[in-house]
Write a protein that holds these residues in place. Structure first.
Motif, PDB file in Angstrom:
ATOM      1  N   LYS A  40     -36.668  32.707 -31.768  1.00  0.00           N
ATOM      2  CA  LYS A  40     -36.300  30.612 -32.735  1.00  0.00           C
ATOM      3  C   LYS A  40     -36.286  31.349 -34.628  1.00  0.00           C
ATOM      4  CE  LYS A  40     -38.861  27.362 -29.953  1.00  0.00           C
ATOM      5  NZ  LYS A  40     -39.081  28.463 -28.320  1.00  0.00           N
ATOM      6  N   PRO A  41     -35.152  31.724 -34.372  1.00  0.00           N
ATOM      7  CA  PRO A  41     -35.042  32.145 -36.279  1.00  0.00           C
ATOM      8  C   PRO A  41     -35.184  31.427 -37.303  1.00  0.00           C
ATOM      9  CG  PRO A  41     -32.366  31.579 -35.054  1.00  0.00           C
ATOM     10  CD  PRO A  41     -33.681  31.279 -33.841  1.00  0.00           C
ATOM     11  N   TYR A  42     -35.406  29.394 -37.089  1.00  0.00           N
ATOM     12  CA  TYR A  42     -35.952  28.546 -37.768  1.00  0.00           C
ATOM     13  C   TYR A  42     -37.023  28.616 -38.227  1.00  0.00           C
ATOM     14  CZ  TYR A  42     -35.516  26.587 -33.456  1.00  0.00           C
ATOM     15  OH  TYR A  42     -36.323  25.980 -32.182  1.00  0.00           O
ATOM     16  N   LEU A  43     -37.860  29.283 -37.262  1.00  0.00           N
ATOM     17  CA  LEU A  43     -39.641  29.100 -37.568  1.00  0.00           C
ATOM     18  C   LEU A  43     -39.822  28.972 -38.973  1.00  0.00           C
ATOM     19  CD1 LEU A  43     -42.048  28.127 -35.341  1.00  0.00           C
ATOM     20  CD2 LEU A  43     -41.945  30.763 -35.372  1.00  0.00           C
ATOM     21  N   SER A  44     -39.725  29.742 -39.326  1.00  0.00           N
ATOM     22  CA  SER A  44     -40.178  30.529 -40.954  1.00  0.00           C
ATOM     23  C   SER A  44     -39.894  29.611 -41.833  1.00  0.00           C
ATOM     24  CB  SER A  44     -39.682  31.835 -41.512  1.00  0.00           C
ATOM     25  OG  SER A  44     -40.044  31.913 -43.002  1.00  0.00           O
ATOM     26  N   ASP A  45     -38.092  28.501 -42.450  1.00  0.00           N
ATOM     27  CA  ASP A  45     -37.785  27.521 -42.889  1.00  0.00           C
ATOM     28  C   ASP A  45     -38.328  26.576 -41.996  1.00  0.00           C
ATOM     29  OD1 ASP A  45     -36.189  29.392 -44.414  1.00  0.00           O
ATOM     30  OD2 ASP A  45     -34.680  28.792 -43.654  1.00  0.00           O
ATOM     31  N   LEU A  46     -38.731  26.315 -40.464  1.00  0.00           N
ATOM     32  CA  LEU A  46     -39.594  24.523 -40.626  1.00  0.00           C
ATOM     33  C   LEU A  46     -40.787  24.729 -41.062  1.00  0.00           C
ATOM     34  CD1 LEU A  46     -39.727  22.146 -39.059  1.00  0.00           C
ATOM     35  CD2 LEU A  46     -39.910  23.761 -37.279  1.00  0.00           C
ATOM     36  N   LEU A  47     -41.840  25.611 -41.233  1.00  0.00           N
ATOM     37  CA  LEU A  47     -42.869  25.981 -41.355  1.00  0.00           C
ATOM     38  C   LEU A  47     -42.695  25.927 -43.218  1.00  0.00           C
ATOM     39  CD1 LEU A  47     -44.839  28.969 -39.422  1.00  0.00           C
ATOM     40  CD2 LEU A  47     -44.766  26.499 -38.320  1.00  0.00           C
ATOM     41  N   HIS A  48     -42.098  26.254 -43.537  1.00  0.00           N
ATOM     42  CA  HIS A  48     -42.040  26.469 -45.090  1.00  0.00           C
ATOM     43  C   HIS A  48     -42.146  25.185 -45.341  1.00  0.00           C
ATOM     44  CE1 HIS A  48     -40.915  28.182 -49.329  1.00  0.00           C
ATOM     45  NE2 HIS A  48     -41.417  27.555 -49.102  1.00  0.00           N
ATOM     46  N   PHE A  49     -40.547  24.261 -44.664  1.00  0.00           N
ATOM     47  CA  PHE A  49     -40.557  22.712 -45.101  1.00  0.00           C
ATOM     48  C   PHE A  49     -41.936  22.095 -44.860  1.00  0.00           C
ATOM     49  CE2 PHE A  49     -38.745  19.016 -42.718  1.00  0.00           C
ATOM     50  CZ  PHE A  49     -38.547  18.412 -44.150  1.00  0.00           C
ATOM     51  N   GLU A  50     -42.538  22.179 -44.184  1.00  0.00           N
ATOM     52  CA  GLU A  50     -43.873  21.353 -43.045  1.00  0.00           C
ATOM     53  C   GLU A  50     -44.642  21.581 -44.984  1.00  0.00           C
ATOM     54  OE1 GLU A  50     -43.677  21.510 -38.978  1.00  0.00           O
ATOM     55  OE2 GLU A  50     -43.893  19.685 -39.135  1.00  0.00           O
ATOM     56  N   TRP A  51     -45.104  22.925 -44.874  1.00  0.00           N
ATOM     57  CA  TRP A  51     -45.603  23.004 -46.072  1.00  0.00           C
ATOM     58  C   TRP A  51     -46.180  22.357 -47.235  1.00  0.00           C
ATOM     59  CZ3 TRP A  51     -50.265  24.092 -47.382  1.00  0.00           C
ATOM     60  CH2 TRP A  51     -50.570  24.023 -48.650  1.00  0.00           C
ATOM     61  N   ILE A  52     -44.314  22.364 -47.642  1.00  0.00           N
ATOM     62  CA  ILE A  52     -44.054  22.049 -49.203  1.00  0.00           C
ATOM     63  C   ILE A  52     -44.339  20.166 -48.979  1.00  0.00           C
ATOM     64  CG2 ILE A  52     -42.821  23.315 -49.924  1.00  0.00           C
ATOM     65  CD1 ILE A  52     -40.592  21.837 -49.752  1.00  0.00           C
ATOM     66  N   GLU A  53     -44.292  19.883 -47.204  1.00  0.00           N
ATOM     67  CA  GLU A  53     -44.492  18.201 -47.882  1.00  0.00           C
ATOM     68  C   GLU A  53     -46.183  17.953 -48.354  1.00  0.00           C
ATOM     69  OE1 GLU A  53     -43.579  16.027 -44.617  1.00  0.00           O
ATOM     70  OE2 GLU A  53     -44.236  14.147 -45.491  1.00  0.00           O
TER      71      GLU A  53
END
Lengths: 254, 283
Positions: free
Chosen positions: A105-118
């Motif tokens: 799931k290569p998008y995992l890091s970006d997804l966590l980053h996206f959720e964190w910045i909120e």
């Protein structure tokens, strides 16, 4: 430290058990009570991360999620004294350990980053703007920017597509998250590269639109400039409408 | 001095935040928060916090002091706490007689310090250092624990020695006494009798959950049971008045139920504290 080596070792073993579940033999302890500590501590971490990353939880299997929680709890020395900021360390840990590749799931890091910045933008300390004028020249005057924002770069556009689908649209995406000054809502704006460049120069270098256009003009074909100017004029207008740009800075003369 | 001013507080939690500001909502005499949850908080919740602290006196009950850690106190954290105390005119800063950090890692829960002589010495030294830095006495809570670790003395001896040698105040969590007495099979009233009650400056009351016939977990997620109210009554009869907090952290009931619990605490306080006594716990 006034602990004896023996007491210090007891505390180390106790906490090691809590973090890893590795079998230990502590004298004069109640095994059933000992188990509660590992359960309670792990639950704390798990619940905090589930709350912070609802999308990631939903796209990972239970086993994958449990692996992340167990590995993080055992292997990461949490540094923040504020548990609500721990999701940032979790995001960093998952990125550094490349779990996205492991889980395919290569998008995992970006997804966590996206959720964190909120969370980050929602909770960040108030940034009081300098006094500013509501009226001014959008091209020549320096713009006062809403400082309650984060700008991040993503390779997987998880803010635009479902996580799995984002794999088909990889590229350079710039996402601006900001806190609306009227109602504290966190809003997201997907910025093209040109707008990101302008935004950074306005927000971080304090330059006027005219100054930035001049810089770009020196490095671009003259025939491109009218279109760029038109495009940027619309961008600036939109940023004012969205209250990312708040007004115009006062110029104090000696 | 006739005691008229009884202070019953309630933990301020996000889930019930609106009730602290609404007409006809909850109106405790004071509120309590963990500073870790509010330091540097901006935006919506920073705004709510400002409103609620404009309305109510504030007591702090921290989670990260980790007074029983082998490592040095976290001075950067304490610097922020000191400023927070100043900014919000905080009457009491309390934390737990536990540790929550080990080998440079926060654990975000309260672990029992081994009841040992060297631990007493260590914790006493830490308390003195922190008190010097904060320029105020610390108030530390007797914690619930589900196992002791290689104890060489009783819990009573451990707590009393630390309070006596460090000069700190005691936050007496009556529910924790009940929970510990049940889990470790001792007499709760005898435990209370052995506590340095003259050094108690704050009391906590809470609910708990029995997960096994012989094990209670201190959850703060249930109503206070009658035997804990009885133990509270027994305890405060022997003490001068101090602020009393109802702790409720999750599984929130209808607000009327919380009001009823606070009223019951107030009634018991009035029964015990309306005689001529010297007041030590005004906020």
């Amino acid at each position: 430290m006034l602990y004896s080596k023996e007491t210090y070792k007891l505390q180390q073993e106790f906490t090691r058990w809590c973090r890893t579940g590795e079998e230990i033999h502590l004298e004069n302890t109640r095994p059933e009570g000992l188990k509660q500590y590992r359960r309670l501590l792990r639950n704390n971490i798990n619940n905090t991360m589930k709350q912070a990353f609802p999308i990631a939880v939903s796209i990972l299997s239970e086993k994958e999620w449990a692996t992340l929680i167990d590995d993080f709890f055992a292997g990461h020395d949490a540094q923040t004294f504020q548990v609500w900021k721990l999701p940032f360390e979790f995001y960093q840990f998952v990125s550094k350990q490349s779990y996205g590749i492991t889980f395919k799931k290569p998008y995992l890091s970006d997804l966590l980053h996206f959720e964190w910045i909120e969370i980050d933008v929602h909770t960040m300390p108030d940034q009081i703007p300098e006094p500013f004028k509501k009226k001014g020249d959008p091209k020549k005057d320096r713009i006062e920017v809403n400082k309650e924002y984060r700008l991040i770069k993503l390779n997987f556009p998880v803010h635009l597509y479902a996580a799995e689908e984002s794999k088909n649209h990889t590229g350079n995406y710039f996402l601006l998250a900001y806190r609306h000054p009227d109602n504290f809502e966190v809003r997201f704006v997907d910025l093209p590269a040109l707008h990101t460049l302008f935004f950074e120069k306005i927000a971080q270098e304090g330059k006027s639109v005219q100054e930035i256009l001049k810089e770009i003009g020196e490095a671009s074909s003259p025939e491109l400039m009218p279109e760029i100017e038109k495009n940027i004029s619309k961008f600036v207008e939109t940023m004012f409408d969205q209250k990312i740009f708040l007004g115009y800075q006062h110029i104090y003369k000696n | 001095m006739v005691k008229e001013d009884i202070n019953i507080g309630l933990g301020f939690r996000r889930e019930i935040a609106g009730n602290f500001l609404e007409e006809g909502g909850l109106h405790p005499d004071f509120i309590e928060v963990a500073p870790e949850n509010w330091i540097d908080m901006g935006g919506y919740w920073g705004d709510v916090f400002k409103k609620v602290t404009d309305k109510y006196p504030l007591i702090l009950h921290g989670l990260s002091l980790s007074i029983g850690s082998p490592e040095e106190p976290d001075w950067a954290f304490l610097k922020k706490v000191k400023q927070f105390i100043k900014d919000y005119h905080v009457a009491v800063y309390s934390d737990h007689l536990t540790f929550a950090k080990m080998d440079n890692a926060h654990l975000y829960d309260l672990l029992p310090i081994p009841f040992r002589e060297d631990a007493v010495k260590h914790v006493v030294q830490r308390i003195k250092e922190v008190q010097d830095f904060l320029e105020r006495p610390l108030t530390l809570e007797n914690a619930s624990y589900y196992t002791s670790v290689a104890a060489e003395m009783t819990e009573q001896q451990f707590i009393s020695s630390i309070v006596e040698e460090s000069g700190c105040n005691l936050l007496l969590d009556v529910n924790n006494v009940y929970v510990n007495a049940f889990n470790h099979k001792y007499d709760a009233r005898e435990f209370i009798d052995a506590m340095p009650l003259g050094r108690v400056t704050y009391i906590h009351m809470a609910g708990h959950y029995k997960i096994q016939p012989d094990l209670i977990i201190d959850t703060h997620g249930e109503a206070i049971i009658d035997p804990v109210f009885d133990l509270f009554d027994y305890t405060i009869e022997k003490m001068a008045p101090v602020p009393v907090l109802l702790e409720r952290d999750f599984n929130f009931p209808e607000m009327e139920e919380l009001k009823t619990e606070m009223d019951k605490l107030r009634t018991i306080c009035k029964k015990n504290w309306t005689s001529d006594v010297v007041q030590q716990g005004n906020i």
